[in-house]
Design a protein around this motif. Structure first.
Motif, PDB file in Angstrom:
ATOM      1  N   THR A  57      55.947 -23.936  -2.757  1.00 34.68           N
ATOM      2  CA  THR A  57      56.627 -23.442  -3.937  1.00 34.68           C
ATOM      3  C   THR A  57      56.657 -24.509  -5.027  1.00 34.68           C
ATOM      4  OG1 THR A  57      58.705 -22.515  -4.793  1.00 34.68           O
ATOM      5  CG2 THR A  57      58.893 -24.167  -3.062  1.00 34.68           C
ATOM      6  N   THR A  58      56.797 -24.076  -6.260  1.00 34.20           N
ATOM      7  CA  THR A  58      57.018 -25.010  -7.359  1.00 34.20           C
ATOM      8  C   THR A  58      58.416 -24.811  -7.942  1.00 34.20           C
ATOM      9  OG1 THR A  58      55.952 -23.503  -8.926  1.00 34.20           O
ATOM     10  CG2 THR A  58      54.572 -25.240  -7.951  1.00 34.20           C
ATOM     11  N   ASP A  59      59.249 -24.069  -7.231  1.00 32.82           N
ATOM     12  CA  ASP A  59      60.641 -23.883  -7.636  1.00 32.82           C
ATOM     13  C   ASP A  59      61.458 -25.029  -7.049  1.00 32.82           C
ATOM     14  OD1 ASP A  59      63.282 -23.183  -8.044  1.00 32.82           O
ATOM     15  OD2 ASP A  59      63.028 -21.104  -7.409  1.00 32.82           O
ATOM     16  N   PRO A  60      61.977 -25.937  -7.891  1.00 33.00           N
ATOM     17  CA  PRO A  60      62.717 -27.103  -7.386  1.00 33.00           C
ATOM     18  C   PRO A  60      63.889 -26.744  -6.474  1.00 33.00           C
ATOM     19  CG  PRO A  60      62.296 -27.341  -9.724  1.00 33.00           C
ATOM     20  CD  PRO A  60      61.874 -25.947  -9.337  1.00 33.00           C
ATOM     21  N   ARG A  61      64.482 -25.584  -6.653  1.00 33.43           N
ATOM     22  CA  ARG A  61      65.620 -25.172  -5.821  1.00 33.43           C
ATOM     23  C   ARG A  61      65.206 -24.867  -4.390  1.00 33.43           C
ATOM     24  NH1 ARG A  61      67.154 -20.481  -9.767  1.00 33.43           N
ATOM     25  NH2 ARG A  61      64.937 -20.361  -9.416  1.00 33.43           N
ATOM     26  N   GLU A  62      63.917 -24.664  -4.179  1.00 29.62           N
ATOM     27  CA  GLU A  62      63.415 -24.341  -2.844  1.00 29.62           C
ATOM     28  C   GLU A  62      62.707 -25.527  -2.181  1.00 29.62           C
ATOM     29  OE1 GLU A  62      61.006 -20.843  -3.129  1.00 29.62           O
ATOM     30  OE2 GLU A  62      62.588 -19.688  -4.110  1.00 29.62           O
ATOM     31  N   MET A  63      62.695 -26.684  -2.842  1.00 33.13           N
ATOM     32  CA  MET A  63      62.007 -27.860  -2.306  1.00 33.13           C
ATOM     33  C   MET A  63      62.984 -28.787  -1.599  1.00 33.13           C
ATOM     34  SD  MET A  63      59.618 -29.048  -5.450  1.00 33.13           S
ATOM     35  CE  MET A  63      58.627 -27.892  -6.370  1.00 33.13           C
ATOM     36  N   SER A  64      62.523 -29.402  -0.517  1.00 36.60           N
ATOM     37  CA  SER A  64      63.311 -30.464   0.112  1.00 36.60           C
ATOM     38  C   SER A  64      63.387 -31.633  -0.873  1.00 36.60           C
ATOM     39  CB  SER A  64      62.645 -30.918   1.412  1.00 36.60           C
ATOM     40  OG  SER A  64      61.458 -31.648   1.129  1.00 36.60           O
ATOM     41  N   GLY A  65      64.268 -32.575  -0.597  1.00 38.57           N
ATOM     42  CA  GLY A  65      64.379 -33.746  -1.470  1.00 38.57           C
ATOM     43  C   GLY A  65      63.068 -34.503  -1.593  1.00 38.57           C
ATOM     44  N   LEU A  66      62.382 -34.684  -0.477  1.00 37.21           N
ATOM     45  CA  LEU A  66      61.103 -35.391  -0.491  1.00 37.21           C
ATOM     46  C   LEU A  66      60.064 -34.614  -1.291  1.00 37.21           C
ATOM     47  CD1 LEU A  66      59.335 -37.745   0.376  1.00 37.21           C
ATOM     48  CD2 LEU A  66      58.943 -36.568   2.558  1.00 37.21           C
ATOM     49  N   GLU A  67      59.993 -33.297  -1.065  1.00 36.32           N
ATOM     50  CA  GLU A  67      59.040 -32.472  -1.825  1.00 36.32           C
ATOM     51  C   GLU A  67      59.344 -32.525  -3.320  1.00 36.32           C
ATOM     52  OE1 GLU A  67      58.085 -28.974   1.465  1.00 36.32           O
ATOM     53  OE2 GLU A  67      59.827 -28.759   0.140  1.00 36.32           O
ATOM     54  N   LEU A  68      60.617 -32.454  -3.679  1.00 30.48           N
ATOM     55  CA  LEU A  68      61.000 -32.487  -5.088  1.00 30.48           C
ATOM     56  C   LEU A  68      60.610 -33.809  -5.743  1.00 30.48           C
ATOM     57  CD1 LEU A  68      62.388 -31.205  -7.538  1.00 30.48           C
ATOM     58  CD2 LEU A  68      64.542 -32.122  -6.679  1.00 30.48           C
ATOM     59  N   LEU A  69      60.887 -34.914  -5.068  1.00 33.38           N
ATOM     60  CA  LEU A  69      60.523 -36.223  -5.634  1.00 33.38           C
ATOM     61  C   LEU A  69      59.011 -36.368  -5.783  1.00 33.38           C
ATOM     62  CD1 LEU A  69      63.067 -38.548  -3.833  1.00 33.38           C
ATOM     63  CD2 LEU A  69      62.949 -38.065  -6.286  1.00 33.38           C
ATOM     64  N   ARG A  70      58.273 -35.937  -4.792  1.00 37.03           N
ATOM     65  CA  ARG A  70      56.806 -36.012  -4.889  1.00 37.03           C
ATOM     66  C   ARG A  70      56.280 -35.132  -6.019  1.00 37.03           C
ATOM     67  NH1 ARG A  70      55.293 -36.109   1.573  1.00 37.03           N
ATOM     68  NH2 ARG A  70      55.589 -38.358   1.819  1.00 37.03           N
ATOM     69  N   TYR A  71      56.833 -33.928  -6.133  1.00 37.13           N
ATOM     70  CA  TYR A  71      56.422 -33.003  -7.190  1.00 37.13           C
ATOM     71  C   TYR A  71      56.760 -33.571  -8.570  1.00 37.13           C
ATOM     72  CZ  TYR A  71      56.406 -28.795 -10.121  1.00 37.13           C
ATOM     73  OH  TYR A  71      56.182 -27.894 -11.119  1.00 37.13           O
ATOM     74  N   ALA A  72      58.013 -33.995  -8.749  1.00 35.83           N
ATOM     75  CA  ALA A  72      58.470 -34.461 -10.057  1.00 35.83           C
ATOM     76  C   ALA A  72      57.756 -35.733 -10.508  1.00 35.83           C
ATOM     77  CB  ALA A  72      59.981 -34.689 -10.036  1.00 35.83           C
ATOM     78  N   THR A  73      57.497 -36.646  -9.579  1.00 36.70           N
ATOM     79  CA  THR A  73      56.854 -37.901  -9.970  1.00 36.70           C
ATOM     80  C   THR A  73      55.359 -37.731 -10.208  1.00 36.70           C
ATOM     81  OG1 THR A  73      56.621 -38.584  -7.650  1.00 36.70           O
ATOM     82  CG2 THR A  73      58.585 -39.346  -8.834  1.00 36.70           C
ATOM     83  N   ALA A  74      54.791 -36.616  -9.773  1.00 36.49           N
ATOM     84  CA  ALA A  74      53.374 -36.348 -10.035  1.00 36.49           C
ATOM     85  C   ALA A  74      53.152 -35.692 -11.397  1.00 36.49           C
ATOM     86  CB  ALA A  74      52.792 -35.460  -8.934  1.00 36.49           C
ATOM     87  N   LEU A  75      54.219 -35.155 -11.989  1.00 36.39           N
ATOM     88  CA  LEU A  75      54.092 -34.496 -13.291  1.00 36.39           C
ATOM     89  C   LEU A  75      53.922 -35.530 -14.408  1.00 36.39           C
ATOM     90  CD1 LEU A  75      56.944 -31.821 -13.111  1.00 36.39           C
ATOM     91  CD2 LEU A  75      54.480 -31.393 -13.056  1.00 36.39           C
ATOM     92  N   PRO A  76      53.089 -35.238 -15.401  1.00 38.64           N
ATOM     93  CA  PRO A  76      53.004 -36.112 -16.576  1.00 38.64           C
ATOM     94  C   PRO A  76      54.358 -36.130 -17.297  1.00 38.64           C
ATOM     95  CG  PRO A  76      51.197 -34.524 -16.543  1.00 38.64           C
ATOM     96  CD  PRO A  76      52.159 -34.121 -15.465  1.00 38.64           C
ATOM     97  N   MET A  77      54.673 -37.241 -17.945  1.00 41.99           N
ATOM     98  CA  MET A  77      55.967 -37.394 -18.616  1.00 41.99           C
ATOM     99  C   MET A  77      56.243 -36.269 -19.610  1.00 41.99           C
ATOM    100  SD  MET A  77      56.306 -41.534 -19.105  1.00 41.99           S
ATOM    101  CE  MET A  77      57.479 -41.384 -20.406  1.00 41.99           C
ATOM    102  N   ASP A  78      55.214 -35.759 -20.270  1.00 35.86           N
ATOM    103  CA  ASP A  78      55.436 -34.725 -21.283  1.00 35.86           C
ATOM    104  C   ASP A  78      55.671 -33.341 -20.669  1.00 35.86           C
ATOM    105  OD1 ASP A  78      52.793 -34.462 -20.434  1.00 35.86           O
ATOM    106  OD2 ASP A  78      52.024 -33.999 -22.429  1.00 35.86           O
ATOM    107  N   GLU A  79      55.587 -33.229 -19.340  1.00 35.33           N
ATOM    108  CA  GLU A  79      55.812 -31.941 -18.667  1.00 35.33           C
ATOM    109  C   GLU A  79      57.107 -31.904 -17.867  1.00 35.33           C
ATOM    110  OE1 GLU A  79      52.493 -30.462 -16.428  1.00 35.33           O
ATOM    111  OE2 GLU A  79      51.063 -31.191 -17.927  1.00 35.33           O
ATOM    112  N   ARG A  80      57.954 -32.930 -18.016  1.00 32.39           N
ATOM    113  CA  ARG A  80      59.218 -32.976 -17.289  1.00 32.39           C
ATOM    114  C   ARG A  80      60.300 -33.584 -18.176  1.00 32.39           C
ATOM    115  NH1 ARG A  80      59.887 -38.191 -16.364  1.00 32.39           N
ATOM    116  NH2 ARG A  80      58.127 -39.486 -15.840  1.00 32.39           N
TER     117      ARG A  80
END
Length: 149
Positions: A3-26
């Motif tokens: 999923t790409t819904d942050p509410r459905e991600m574990s803490g580890l998944e969320l951190l990996r997802y968020a830190t992979a996004l370019p700065m202008d997309e978060r």
């Protein structure tokens, strides 16, 4: 991760997802201000680094202690976050930092490592350390986090 819904991600998944996004997309985060690099994200352990930038100097011309405190709070809190299931948050209740040596603001890389000690239902504890480019200990800390279920 399915999923790409942050509410459905574990803490580890969320951190990996968020830190992979370019700065202008978060949304902006504190790590942007301090120029953090995310070096490792594992369950119960994270490693971030930052440059000892002249913009982080105290009035004496060395690195302000708040830069190390911010790095330590971030790596320890994120280490806790990596252990949490989807929809669960946390907040720092207590932060204890010990400063070991003065750091010049010469652009050298400081590396912070945070590791969980205990993660319970309501409270988690973690420890962290910051080393300079030569591997010398600069500061170390412990934290207590409240877990929001």
């Amino acid at each position: 991760m399915t999923t790409t819904d942050p509410r459905e991600m574990s803490g580890l998944e969320l951190l990996r997802y968020a830190t992979a996004l370019p700065m202008d997309e978060r949304a902006p985060i504190i790590g942007d201000l301090f120029k953090f690099s995310v070096d490792e994200l594992e369950e119960g352990r994270v490693v971030f680094s930052l440059p000892s930038d002249p913009a982080f100097a105290n009035p004496l011309g060395s690195l302000h202690g708040g830069a190390c405190a911010t790095l330590l709070d971030s790596v320890m809190g994120c280490a806790v976050h990596t252990t949490l299931e989807a929809g669960v948050g946390y907040g720092t209740l207590e932060l204890k930092v010990n400063y070991i040596r003065t750091v010049p603001v010469d652009g050298q890389t400081l590396t912070g490592t945070g590791t969980t000690i205990h993660v319970g239902r309501q409270v988690a504890t973690a420890e962290g350390q910051v080393v300079d480019a030569s591997g010398r200990l600069v500061a170390h800390a412990t934290t207590t986090c409240l877990i929001y279920r």
